[in-house]
Scaffold this motif. Sequence first.
Motif, PDB file in Angstrom:
ATOM      1  N   GLY A   1      27.322  -6.043 -40.791  1.00 38.77           N
ATOM      2  CA  GLY A   1      28.134  -5.298 -39.834  1.00 38.77           C
ATOM      3  C   GLY A   1      28.462  -6.121 -38.600  1.00 38.77           C
ATOM      4  N   LEU A   2      27.462  -6.852 -38.109  1.00 36.15           N
ATOM      5  CA  LEU A   2      27.690  -7.724 -36.954  1.00 36.15           C
ATOM      6  C   LEU A   2      28.661  -8.842 -37.293  1.00 36.15           C
ATOM      7  CD1 LEU A   2      24.083  -8.009 -35.482  1.00 36.15           C
ATOM      8  CD2 LEU A   2      26.071  -7.027 -34.335  1.00 36.15           C
ATOM      9  N   LEU A   3      28.504  -9.414 -38.470  1.00 36.31           N
ATOM     10  CA  LEU A   3      29.389 -10.501 -38.895  1.00 36.31           C
ATOM     11  C   LEU A   3      30.835 -10.028 -38.981  1.00 36.31           C
ATOM     12  CD1 LEU A   3      29.609 -13.441 -39.920  1.00 36.31           C
ATOM     13  CD2 LEU A   3      29.250 -12.552 -42.235  1.00 36.31           C
ATOM     14  N   LEU A   4      31.038  -8.865 -39.561  1.00 36.72           N
ATOM     15  CA  LEU A   4      32.392  -8.325 -39.690  1.00 36.72           C
ATOM     16  C   LEU A   4      32.948  -7.857 -38.345  1.00 36.72           C
ATOM     17  CD1 LEU A   4      31.927  -6.299 -43.000  1.00 36.72           C
ATOM     18  CD2 LEU A   4      33.250  -8.389 -42.704  1.00 36.72           C
TER      19      LEU A   4
ATOM     20  N   MET B   1      35.776  -9.424 -22.875  1.00 36.69           N
ATOM     21  CA  MET B   1      34.917  -9.826 -23.996  1.00 36.69           C
ATOM     22  C   MET B   1      33.513  -9.246 -23.843  1.00 36.69           C
ATOM     23  SD  MET B   1      34.075 -13.643 -25.390  1.00 36.69           S
ATOM     24  CE  MET B   1      32.867 -13.921 -26.670  1.00 36.69           C
ATOM     25  N   ARG B   2      33.035  -9.191 -22.589  1.00 35.45           N
ATOM     26  CA  ARG B   2      31.690  -8.669 -22.362  1.00 35.45           C
ATOM     27  C   ARG B   2      31.592  -7.211 -22.784  1.00 35.45           C
ATOM     28  NH1 ARG B   2      29.294  -9.565 -16.511  1.00 35.45           N
ATOM     29  NH2 ARG B   2      29.526 -11.710 -17.263  1.00 35.45           N
ATOM     30  N   LEU B   3      32.641  -6.429 -22.472  1.00 36.03           N
ATOM     31  CA  LEU B   3      32.654  -5.019 -22.856  1.00 36.03           C
ATOM     32  C   LEU B   3      32.636  -4.869 -24.373  1.00 36.03           C
ATOM     33  CD1 LEU B   3      32.942  -2.016 -22.142  1.00 36.03           C
ATOM     34  CD2 LEU B   3      35.420  -2.344 -22.143  1.00 36.03           C
ATOM     35  N   VAL B   4      33.421  -5.688 -25.034  1.00 36.62           N
ATOM     36  CA  VAL B   4      33.473  -5.627 -26.504  1.00 36.62           C
ATOM     37  C   VAL B   4      32.111  -5.994 -27.086  1.00 36.62           C
ATOM     38  CG1 VAL B   4      34.554  -6.578 -28.568  1.00 36.62           C
ATOM     39  CG2 VAL B   4      35.936  -6.131 -26.539  1.00 36.62           C
ATOM     40  N   ALA B   5      31.476  -7.021 -26.525  1.00 32.41           N
ATOM     41  CA  ALA B   5      30.152  -7.432 -27.009  1.00 32.41           C
ATOM     42  C   ALA B   5      29.143  -6.305 -26.851  1.00 32.41           C
ATOM     43  CB  ALA B   5      29.691  -8.682 -26.266  1.00 32.41           C
ATOM     44  N   ILE B   6      29.218  -5.587 -25.731  1.00 32.75           N
ATOM     45  CA  ILE B   6      28.312  -4.461 -25.507  1.00 32.75           C
ATOM     46  C   ILE B   6      28.556  -3.367 -26.541  1.00 32.75           C
ATOM     47  CG2 ILE B   6      27.740  -2.593 -23.902  1.00 32.75           C
ATOM     48  CD1 ILE B   6      28.312  -4.570 -21.619  1.00 32.75           C
ATOM     49  N   VAL B   7      29.837  -3.093 -26.818  1.00 30.58           N
ATOM     50  CA  VAL B   7      30.180  -2.067 -27.812  1.00 30.58           C
ATOM     51  C   VAL B   7      29.668  -2.466 -29.189  1.00 30.58           C
ATOM     52  CG1 VAL B   7      32.095  -0.999 -29.045  1.00 30.58           C
ATOM     53  CG2 VAL B   7      32.164  -1.185 -26.553  1.00 30.58           C
ATOM     54  N   VAL B   8      29.888  -3.733 -29.582  1.00 35.38           N
ATOM     55  CA  VAL B   8      29.411  -4.221 -30.871  1.00 35.38           C
ATOM     56  C   VAL B   8      27.899  -4.092 -30.977  1.00 35.38           C
ATOM     57  CG1 VAL B   8      29.148  -6.287 -32.301  1.00 35.38           C
ATOM     58  CG2 VAL B   8      31.370  -5.760 -31.281  1.00 35.38           C
ATOM     59  N   ALA B   9      27.197  -4.473 -29.919  1.00 30.13           N
ATOM     60  CA  ALA B   9      25.736  -4.372 -29.909  1.00 30.13           C
ATOM     61  C   ALA B   9      25.280  -2.920 -29.988  1.00 30.13           C
ATOM     62  CB  ALA B   9      25.181  -5.042 -28.657  1.00 30.13           C
ATOM     63  N   LEU B  10      25.990  -2.040 -29.275  1.00 33.04           N
ATOM     64  CA  LEU B  10      25.639  -0.617 -29.291  1.00 33.04           C
ATOM     65  C   LEU B  10      25.798  -0.031 -30.689  1.00 33.04           C
ATOM     66  CD1 LEU B  10      24.891   1.980 -27.776  1.00 33.04           C
ATOM     67  CD2 LEU B  10      27.331   2.297 -27.287  1.00 33.04           C
ATOM     68  N   VAL B  11      26.905  -0.347 -31.348  1.00 31.77           N
ATOM     69  CA  VAL B  11      27.135   0.157 -32.702  1.00 31.77           C
ATOM     70  C   VAL B  11      26.078  -0.399 -33.656  1.00 31.77           C
ATOM     71  CG1 VAL B  11      28.732   0.154 -34.652  1.00 31.77           C
ATOM     72  CG2 VAL B  11      29.595   0.543 -32.338  1.00 31.77           C
ATOM     73  N   ALA B  12      25.705  -1.661 -33.487  1.00 29.24           N
ATOM     74  CA  ALA B  12      24.656  -2.256 -34.331  1.00 29.24           C
ATOM     75  C   ALA B  12      23.330  -1.536 -34.125  1.00 29.24           C
ATOM     76  CB  ALA B  12      24.514  -3.745 -34.018  1.00 29.24           C
ATOM     77  N   CYS B  13      23.041  -1.160 -32.879  1.00 31.37           N
ATOM     78  CA  CYS B  13      21.809  -0.411 -32.610  1.00 31.37           C
ATOM     79  C   CYS B  13      21.842   0.960 -33.281  1.00 31.37           C
ATOM     80  CB  CYS B  13      21.608  -0.259 -31.111  1.00 31.37           C
ATOM     81  SG  CYS B  13      21.186  -1.799 -30.256  1.00 31.37           S
ATOM     82  N   VAL B  14      22.981   1.619 -33.191  1.00 33.75           N
ATOM     83  CA  VAL B  14      23.121   2.916 -33.856  1.00 33.75           C
ATOM     84  C   VAL B  14      22.970   2.743 -35.370  1.00 33.75           C
ATOM     85  CG1 VAL B  14      24.709   4.813 -34.334  1.00 33.75           C
ATOM     86  CG2 VAL B  14      24.542   3.880 -32.020  1.00 33.75           C
TER      87      VAL B  14
ATOM     88  N   PRO C   1      35.216 -10.717 -35.189  1.00 37.11           N
ATOM     89  CA  PRO C   1      36.617 -10.875 -34.752  1.00 37.11           C
ATOM     90  C   PRO C   1      36.975 -10.029 -33.535  1.00 37.11           C
ATOM     91  CG  PRO C   1      36.513 -10.722 -37.143  1.00 37.11           C
ATOM     92  CD  PRO C   1      35.143 -10.433 -36.630  1.00 37.11           C
ATOM     93  N   LEU C   2      36.236  -8.950 -33.307  1.00 34.20           N
ATOM     94  CA  LEU C   2      36.522  -8.099 -32.148  1.00 34.20           C
ATOM     95  C   LEU C   2      36.328  -8.842 -30.833  1.00 34.20           C
ATOM     96  CD1 LEU C   2      34.814  -4.732 -33.197  1.00 34.20           C
ATOM     97  CD2 LEU C   2      37.241  -5.268 -33.188  1.00 34.20           C
ATOM     98  N   LEU C   3      35.446  -9.843 -30.853  1.00 39.41           N
ATOM     99  CA  LEU C   3      35.158 -10.568 -29.622  1.00 39.41           C
ATOM    100  C   LEU C   3      36.372 -11.356 -29.137  1.00 39.41           C
ATOM    101  CD1 LEU C   3      31.555 -11.846 -30.450  1.00 39.41           C
ATOM    102  CD2 LEU C   3      32.229  -9.794 -29.193  1.00 39.41           C
ATOM    103  N   GLY C   4      37.292 -11.646 -30.033  1.00 44.22           N
ATOM    104  CA  GLY C   4      38.499 -12.361 -29.652  1.00 44.22           C
ATOM    105  C   GLY C   4      39.696 -11.469 -29.457  1.00 44.22           C
ATOM    106  N   MET C   5      39.478 -10.142 -29.483  1.00 51.64           N
ATOM    107  CA  MET C   5      40.575  -9.192 -29.343  1.00 51.64           C
ATOM    108  C   MET C   5      40.482  -8.462 -28.003  1.00 51.64           C
ATOM    109  SD  MET C   5      40.354  -7.607 -33.207  1.00 51.64           S
ATOM    110  CE  MET C   5      41.573  -6.319 -32.884  1.00 51.64           C
ATOM    111  N   THR C   6      41.639  -8.032 -27.512  1.00 49.30           N
ATOM    112  CA  THR C   6      41.675  -7.206 -26.314  1.00 49.30           C
ATOM    113  C   THR C   6      41.764  -5.748 -26.738  1.00 49.30           C
ATOM    114  OG1 THR C   6      42.822  -8.965 -25.114  1.00 49.30           O
ATOM    115  CG2 THR C   6      42.899  -6.740 -24.170  1.00 49.30           C
ATOM    116  N   VAL C   7      40.672  -5.031 -26.606  1.00 52.20           N
ATOM    117  CA  VAL C   7      40.612  -3.652 -27.074  1.00 52.20           C
ATOM    118  C   VAL C   7      39.962  -2.773 -26.008  1.00 52.20           C
ATOM    119  CG1 VAL C   7      40.495  -4.294 -29.510  1.00 52.20           C
ATOM    120  CG2 VAL C   7      38.379  -4.045 -28.220  1.00 52.20           C
TER     121      VAL C   7
END
Length: 931
Positions: free
Chosen positions: A348-351, A1-14, A354-360
């Motif tokens: 974008g963050l809201l959508l 989950m931590r990795l996914v959160a980092i990815v989500v935050a990174l994309v939001a920054c971009v 759901p990634l935070l609950g997925m294994t990706v």
Amino acid sequence: MRLVAIVVALVACVHTGLWALSEKKVSAPDIIGPVASMSYAPFQGATHADKARTSIAQIRSDLRTLSPQTRAVRTYSATGGVELVPQVAAEFGLKVTAGAWLDNDPERNERELRSIIDLARKNSNISGIVVANESVYRGETILVGKDDKLTKEELDLISSARNADEQTKIKEKVNVARLIKTIQRVKREVSIPVTTGEIWSVWRDHPELVAAVDYIAVHILPYWEGVPNQAAVDAAMGGYHQLREMYPGKRIVIAEFGWPSAGYNFKLAKPGLFEQAVVLRDFISRAEAMGIDYNIVEAIDQPWKIFEGSVGPYWGMFNDAREQKFAWSGPVTDPEHWKLAILSVLLGLLLSLPLLGMTVTMTQGMVLATAANVVGAWFTAVFAFWKGHYFVPGAAAALAVGVVLLVPLVLIALARIEEIAAIAFGRKPRRLLQVASPSIAPDALASGYAPKVSIHIPAYKEQPDMLKATLDAVAGLTYPNFECIVIINNTPDPVYWQPIEEHCHTLGERFKFLREDKVEGFKAGALRIALEKTAPDAEIIGILDADYIVAPGWLTDLVPTFADPKVGLVQAPQEHRDGDRSVMHYAMAGEYSGFFDIGMVERNEKNAIIVHGTMCLMRRTALAAAGNWSSDTICEDTDLGLTMIELGWKTHYTNRRYGFGLLPDTFGAFKKQRHRWAYGGVQIVKKHWRRFLPGVSSLTRDQKRQFMLGWLNWLGAEALGVVVAIFNLLWVPVVAFVGIAIPDTILTIPILAAFVVSLAHFVVLYRLRVAIPKKQTFGAMFAAMSLQLTVARAVADGLIKEHLPFARTAKGNRARKPMQFDGFWELILGSLLIIGAITLVATNTLQITEIYIFAAVLVVQSLPFLSAAGLAALEGRQINDFAFWAELQPRLVSAWRRAPALTAAKAPGLANAIVEVPAATTGEKQPEIVQ
């Protein structure tokens, strides 16, 4: 989950960075001090000026806002409340150029003239009078007073014209003469300058009008000439100087100059906030420097001016809420930019949550987060469009309907992007069943676990030879402990059943023959009877369609999976052995493969497979727990499988080919089969939807998600595609011939984007997962598209009809020649969409970009329908035969002299081609087939 959160935050920054980079800052001349004059109409909202009323409080509030920005205002009417403007303007030290609105209403014209004369006498701040506004350009004959009408001389002059062009010119002279008389009347009554407002060409062509006025009030609006915004000020100055050369010594006022801040382009003229700001600031700067008298049209947006096209309401320097659109000095920027940026990033963050609950994987998460942010940006664009535009009820309704239709389309595109990301960048399948896979208990394999299997083969008027081949294949199974029950239902003709009965006796005691007439419930009813006759000690039930040839190792490989007592069902894919019958069948076979190699593999990872009624094995106790075969849906197999999953049973899937059936005989049979599947799918949704509510069943979140997205992606996408296509088709006459409510890019670009995503979804996933040649992938794509209308009709039938009869699919060359063209309605719809696109392009004389995009959307939407018509047209024609293409190829090669003639060869069967040609030789992936 931590990795996914980092990815989500990174994309939001971009995403935030892209908004920062996209912020426009355009330089323009600074304007110091108020402008010379602005056009002002004291109305608010979408009510037409003829019906609206204003108040002195509204006028005072408006002029308080405008007075720091301008030295004067110009009005266009002297009644309807506008006559109050001069006295209020005096309170703020503003001069007024007062206008009298004249048209074809003689009584109103008389009131306007009396009022404007009275105002000029009472208000010293009125510096000039404009009698009529573009009446010559509009072709209006001015009548004043209830008894005024065209004279006999005027009528004779007009009727003497030899053609329409000459009549127009003569009528224009009459109108100019009447306008001059009206101007002269006002001049006799007032002591201030009197003129009329007209476009540049009217002043050029009528020197007599120039002579009648005290000064030339010329309207120069480069937008309506299709001039690019970069050249607008030069064009205006050029027109001004030409009039100056034509009429030296005559005072000239540019009485209207402006640029719209929104709307559609007019040829090369592009409206927009930045364009408006730069054009106006440049014009005012140059006009002030050159000492040119001018008036800017207009001060405040007028939403009621929809009769002037899409740009009509947007000429103001202030919006309808009386907010200034841009600053007069410094770089031109969009004051809403960062508000929209914040909204876009938050969406974008809201959508992405759901990634935070997925294994990706990291890459997979990045793709999904990027897609979520793109959708967030689209929702922001919709919001900005809604906030920045004025809507009459019809336009608002069109936008609302468009967005309502596009939201599920966007969700479907997101689901397809998710599947692309999962397959291209996600984890490899872990639950996919293989021989001796971890899903099969090792001790079962070692101990020779072999529970009794009862194979059920229902048949209804099946060709005996085909069914015999199926039974022979079953007889060749290497599994030691099975029985086979053949049940022929509702088939009284002995031609069909007697040979099968005899063949079962020949094959031995393991083969049981049953024949029942008056069976209710179609295939499900027959399977219930077979279950009643099943051996008491049979633990596993296998289902085969009558046309399937199974591999010897089918049961030997898969039955050990049931050693796990939680496993209720094991499913193997369908494959087809007659893909070489024709080009059409070749495409159809490829289309079927995608479902079994893509969707089923992914669904299996979540224990959420779709059960199809052949090549499946199920635990007898699980079948009983699920309530046996049900006849309340037309897809009894999928219904039963979903019920098992709802009850908590495990299901497993293998993509190894253990059986080969027959394809539908014709394109019509192909459509009929898909209609049955889709109709049954809607029935299943209606039957099971309550079990998807929280706490109602043991379905996991992932299982619910897989089924819901699957239904949306299949049933919803096709039905929605047809609805949107028909909606757009109905909108074509409105756009082409009425010229209003042209769909904006926020409503058309998503349709094109969704098509690109669908295309990428098909091509990428087929190349990654489906082991067929590239040319077959191409055919499969057209076969998949061709079913759009069929599925949409099935969805509609499922929503309004409770029960349709089971439509048997014609296979094994049993289909009769179709009585009508199987792609008739698709051909009609596809042709209408193409005609609509051609019509839009042909009538787009203004070269409006949005119309070209709309036409492109229609072309894209026609492809599924034309694909169906094309496949239907192949039937019975030479080009549908592989031999034709095999013979044609060397001719083409020889004709173009590119290579020696190739030897024509008969196209191999699909199954044979896959087995006989090694993957290393062809460069293509090959499916795993059990011989």
